[in-house]
Design an enzyme around this catalytic site. Structure first.
Site, PDB file in Angstrom:
ATOM      1  CG  HIS A 236      -2.046  -1.018   1.137  1.00 48.40           C
ATOM      2  ND1 HIS A 236      -2.560  -1.496  -0.040  1.00 48.40           N
ATOM      3  CD2 HIS A 236      -2.743  -1.665   2.135  1.00 48.40           C
ATOM      4  CE1 HIS A 236      -3.524  -2.370   0.221  1.00 48.40           C
ATOM      5  NE2 HIS A 236      -3.651  -2.504   1.516  1.00 48.40           N
TER       6      HIS A 236
ATOM      7  CG  HIS B 186      -7.783  -0.301   2.519  1.00 47.58           C
ATOM      8  ND1 HIS B 186      -8.483  -1.112   3.380  1.00 47.58           N
ATOM      9  CD2 HIS B 186      -6.687  -1.006   2.159  1.00 47.58           C
ATOM     10  CE1 HIS B 186      -7.824  -2.241   3.551  1.00 47.58           C
ATOM     11  NE2 HIS B 186      -6.734  -2.211   2.807  1.00 47.58           N
TER      12      HIS B 186
ATOM     13  CD  GLU C  33      -8.273  -3.341  -0.416  1.00 48.18           C
ATOM     14  OE1 GLU C  33      -7.099  -3.012  -0.622  1.00 48.18           O
ATOM     15  OE2 GLU C  33      -8.568  -4.281   0.340  1.00 48.18           O
TER      16      GLU C  33
HETATM   17  C1  BGC Z   1      -4.452  -6.304   2.144  1.00 47.53           C
HETATM   18  C2  BGC Z   1      -4.260  -7.015   3.451  1.00 47.53           C
HETATM   19  C3  BGC Z   1      -3.826  -6.020   4.467  1.00 47.53           C
HETATM   20  C4  BGC Z   1      -4.876  -4.977   4.577  1.00 47.53           C
HETATM   21  C5  BGC Z   1      -4.446  -3.902   5.539  1.00 47.53           C
HETATM   22  C6  BGC Z   1      -5.532  -5.291   2.326  1.00 47.53           C
HETATM   23  O1  BGC Z   1      -5.726  -4.583   1.161  1.00 47.53           O
HETATM   24  O2  BGC Z   1      -4.765  -7.173   1.095  1.00 47.53           O
HETATM   25  O3  BGC Z   1      -3.315  -8.043   3.325  1.00 47.53           O
HETATM   26  O4  BGC Z   1      -3.595  -6.597   5.705  1.00 47.53           O
HETATM   27  O5  BGC Z   1      -5.104  -4.389   3.333  1.00 47.53           O
HETATM   28  O6  BGC Z   1      -5.512  -3.333   6.116  1.00 47.53           O
END
Ligand code: BGC
Length: 389
Positions: free
Chosen positions: A145, A219, A354
């Site tokens: 991310h 998210h 997402e």
């Molecule tokens: C990921 C997860 C991660 C989470 C964090 C998701 O988009 O795929 O692996 O732990 O985001 O909040």
């Protein structure tokens, strides 16, 4: 007066009437550039950054009286209130009470804008035009991310906007060449539009001055009952295929059929049904934390997923121009975070859907590219649409 003249006169006087009526209606509906009656956009304080910079929160109310609150810290959607089948408003988004809370114990990307690259890049490295780039490793040996300080942890410039009479917010962020290891100065604009059909429309654009990789997403952690967990929610994902991962949640490069596996969500299925199935991919999750390859023509705006909560009748559709969708079932929530209304967020307290390109695409040359070059414009749109049934 001749008959032809009479007809022309009648037409002319009626035309004037129609024009006056259209102008009045247009003003009433807010088409003249203003907000529609009942809609509003307000700005309030949401606390301060550690260096004392003020942070704001914007409340977008549509003409139905339903509201979305967004802060300029990380472009985070803090709350989203929509009615249940009896008309009672409920908050369907996990979140915190102030920016200090978001910063303090590192909320796991709650409601935030994600970039420069959503999801993981294996070993935090990729090659582009023969050059190797090394990114921040913030998830074991991998990059997740956007790194240590991704787009979810920065302050965005915010501007109230009105789109077709509906409230909106335009956020802009300038990501410097080299930030978290990425090449190129990147200018990113995200427009949130809260329509009268209870659609939260998110439009992303970005431009760069050097070749780079971009994969932006939102998210949001959704719980359509506003409490408890999401195991009783029903989910449909419009995908015949998904991308299996290794134990570090990096795609292996395969693209696998979902038929006959716990990943078959082609028709509405209760999330809890197969979440503990004896399956290696589920063990790696643990639970669902996987990328689904959507059935669609590339770039087309299409229905990606639907979530339905039988207990409240709330329904959410996800529409996107993106080719893939990450379904994350809140596996790492562990009761250590207390959110709004004093709610403790336990495992599976929410789900994330997402929109994205496949994770680790910069290391998978055969997959849809995430490379952005100077003079090109990155442009994607995703819509979260709420109703009841
Ligand atoms: C990921 C997860 C991660 C989470 C964090 C998701 O988009 O795929 O692996 O732990 O985001 O909040």
């Amino acid at each position: 007066m001749k008959r032809a003249e009479k007809v022309t006169k009648l037409f002319k006087s009626n035309l004037a009437l129609v024009l006056v009526a259209a102008i009045c209606l247009g003003t009433l509906m807010g088409c003249a550039g203003g907000l529609q009656k009942g809609a509003s956009i307000t700005k309030d304080s949401f606390g301060q950054m550690p260096d004392g910079t003020d942070v704001d929160i914007y409340t977008l109310v549509n003409k139905n009286g339903n509201e979305v609150r967004i802060t300029n810290y990380g472009g985070i959607i803090v709350s989203l209130k929509v009615p249940d089948k009896d008309g009672n408003l409920g908050d369907v988004m996990l979140g915190r009470d102030s920016v200090e809370d978001y910063i303090e114990n590192n909320s796991p990307y709650f409601g935030a804008l994600i970039g420069r690259y959503g999801n993981r890049i294996g070993k935090g490295t990729f090659e582009l035009d023969g050059k190797t780039y090394t990114l921040a490793k913030n998830n074991g040996e991998n990059h997740l991310h956007g790194g240590n300080v991704g787009f979810d942890k920065v302050l965005w410039d915010a501007k109230k906007i009105v789109v077709k009479g509906c409230p909106g917010l335009e956020l802009t962020y300038f990501s410097k060449d080299g930030e978290e290891g990425y090449p190129g100065n990147l200018t990113v604009t995200v427009k949130y539009i809260w329509t009268n059909k209870n659609e939260l429309k998110i439009e992303y654009t970005a431009n760069t001055d050097k070749p780079t990789v971009v994969n932006l997403t939102s998210h949001g952690y959704f719980n359509l009952s506003g409490k408890g967990d999401i195991l009783g929610h029903e989910l449909m994902i419009n995908a015949e295929k998904m991308t299996p991962v290794d134990s570090g949640l990096i795609p292996t490069g395969e693209v696998k059929e979902v038929a006959g596996t716990p990943f078959d969500f082609r028709a509405l299925k209760t999330i809890g049904k197969d979440i503990a199935a004896d399956d290696q991919q589920i063990e790696y999750g643990p639970g669902y934390d996987h990328n689904f390859v959507l059935d669609k023509a590339f770039g087309e705006m299409s229905l990606a997923a639907e979530v339905y909560d039988p207990s409240t009748g709330r329904d959410m559709e996800v529409w996107t121009t993106e080719p893939s969708l990450q379904f994350y079932s809140g596996n790492f929530l562990d009761g250590t975070i207390t959110g709004k209304y004093g709610q403790v967020y336990n495992k599976h307290a929410a789900l994330c859907l997402e929109s994205q390109h496949n994770p680790d695409s910069p290391n998978q040359p055969g997959w849809p590219t995430t490379t952005l070059r100077p003079k090109q414009t990155y442009r994607t749109t995703t819509i979260y649409k709420f109703s009841t049934k």
